[in-house]
Design an enzyme around this catalytic site. Structure first.
Site, PDB file in Angstrom:
ATOM      1  N   HIS A 121     -14.631   5.785 -42.258  1.00  0.00           N
ATOM      2  CA  HIS A 121     -15.701   5.683 -41.233  1.00  0.00           C
ATOM      3  C   HIS A 121     -15.939   7.040 -40.599  1.00  0.00           C
ATOM      4  O   HIS A 121     -15.495   7.275 -39.486  1.00  0.00           O
ATOM      5  CB  HIS A 121     -15.298   4.660 -40.177  1.00  0.00           C
ATOM      6  CG  HIS A 121     -16.444   4.166 -39.342  1.00  0.00           C
ATOM      7  ND1 HIS A 121     -16.807   4.752 -38.157  1.00  0.00           N
ATOM      8  CD2 HIS A 121     -17.305   3.134 -39.542  1.00  0.00           C
ATOM      9  CE1 HIS A 121     -17.833   4.092 -37.638  1.00  0.00           C
ATOM     10  NE2 HIS A 121     -18.152   3.108 -38.460  1.00  0.00           N
TER      11      HIS A 121
ATOM     12  N   ILE B 247     -16.230   9.252 -37.463  1.00  0.00           N
ATOM     13  CA  ILE B 247     -16.634   8.747 -36.150  1.00  0.00           C
ATOM     14  C   ILE B 247     -15.800   7.503 -35.846  1.00  0.00           C
ATOM     15  O   ILE B 247     -15.649   6.625 -36.705  1.00  0.00           O
ATOM     16  CB  ILE B 247     -18.139   8.393 -36.125  1.00  0.00           C
ATOM     17  CG1 ILE B 247     -18.987   9.642 -36.342  1.00  0.00           C
ATOM     18  CG2 ILE B 247     -18.515   7.713 -34.806  1.00  0.00           C
ATOM     19  CD1 ILE B 247     -20.459   9.362 -36.516  1.00  0.00           C
TER      20      ILE B 247
ATOM     21  N   GLY C 209     -17.338   1.867 -33.048  1.00  0.00           N
ATOM     22  CA  GLY C 209     -17.657   1.372 -31.716  1.00  0.00           C
ATOM     23  C   GLY C 209     -16.817   0.181 -31.316  1.00  0.00           C
ATOM     24  O   GLY C 209     -16.410   0.054 -30.153  1.00  0.00           O
ATOM     25  N   VAL C 210     -16.528  -0.706 -32.266  1.00  0.00           N
ATOM     26  CA  VAL C 210     -15.726  -1.882 -31.925  1.00  0.00           C
ATOM     27  C   VAL C 210     -14.322  -1.479 -31.482  1.00  0.00           C
ATOM     28  O   VAL C 210     -13.724  -2.152 -30.643  1.00  0.00           O
ATOM     29  CB  VAL C 210     -15.656  -2.912 -33.083  1.00  0.00           C
ATOM     30  CG1 VAL C 210     -17.030  -3.482 -33.371  1.00  0.00           C
ATOM     31  CG2 VAL C 210     -15.054  -2.318 -34.323  1.00  0.00           C
TER      32      VAL C 210
ATOM     33  N   GLU D 222     -12.418  -2.112 -28.030  1.00  0.00           N
ATOM     34  CA  GLU D 222     -11.037  -2.609 -28.058  1.00  0.00           C
ATOM     35  C   GLU D 222     -10.132  -1.743 -27.185  1.00  0.00           C
ATOM     36  O   GLU D 222      -9.274  -2.266 -26.467  1.00  0.00           O
ATOM     37  CB  GLU D 222     -10.501  -2.658 -29.496  1.00  0.00           C
ATOM     38  CG  GLU D 222      -9.034  -3.012 -29.622  1.00  0.00           C
ATOM     39  CD  GLU D 222      -8.649  -4.419 -29.179  1.00  0.00           C
ATOM     40  OE1 GLU D 222      -7.453  -4.629 -28.878  1.00  0.00           O
ATOM     41  OE2 GLU D 222      -9.517  -5.307 -29.135  1.00  0.00           O
TER      42      GLU D 222
END
Length: 155
Positions: free
Chosen positions: A57, A63, A66-67, A71
């Site tokens: 990723h 990067i 986002g999840v 978290e």
């Protein structure tokens, strides 16, 4: 460290591990800079190229997903809730119930310190609402409102 329901901290990794059940590779809080019982927390996630998610990723432009930023905010909230409610070492877990109004502003790349700022928005017996921001050098990288439930671990 104060014990008068005011600001406490910093917490090293041992204290973080005592508050959270998460372990590598899912532990996303490295340090707590300050925790104000019943109010707020400021924690740090050191984002390094060694994170397993950077392998895919994205190759060539790593990067942080986002999840996982959300978290990390939730884990900081978990430390805040567990410490504020005096549950450290109790085995209680903090489960997501809802995530609302999430916004991503700036990509989070390896080599940064991600500051996690979370506040209680509402607190009841076993359900808490939080507002959180993930910051890079004082700029908002992501923000979210979320709800969590404090419960016993599954039998």
């Amino acid at each position: 460290m104060q014990t008068d329901r005011g600001a406490i901290g910093p917490f090293d990794i041992k204290r973080v591990l005592a508050a959270l059940p998460h372990r590598y590779p899912m532990l996303l809080v490295d340090r707590v800079e300050e925790l104000v019982l019943d109010r707020s927390i400021r924690a740090i996630k050191a984002v390094t190229i060694n994170e397993p998610f950077f392998q895919g990723h994205f190759p060539g432009r790593p990067i942080m997903p986002g999840v996982l930023i959300v978290e990390a905010l939730a884990q900081a909230a978990g430390v805040l809730a567990v410490e504020s409610l005096g549950l450290a070492g109790s085995g209680k877990l903090v489960y997501f119930m809802a995530i609302d109004e999430v916004k991503f502003r700036v990509p989070v790349e390896p080599g940064v310190l991600l500051t996690l700022e979370v506040e209680f928005a509402q607190r009841r017996n076993t359900v808490c609402k939080f507002t959180g921001k993930a910051l890079l050098d004082g700029k908002v990288a992501a923000q979210a409102n979320f709800t969590a439930m404090i419960a016993d671990p599954p039998a």
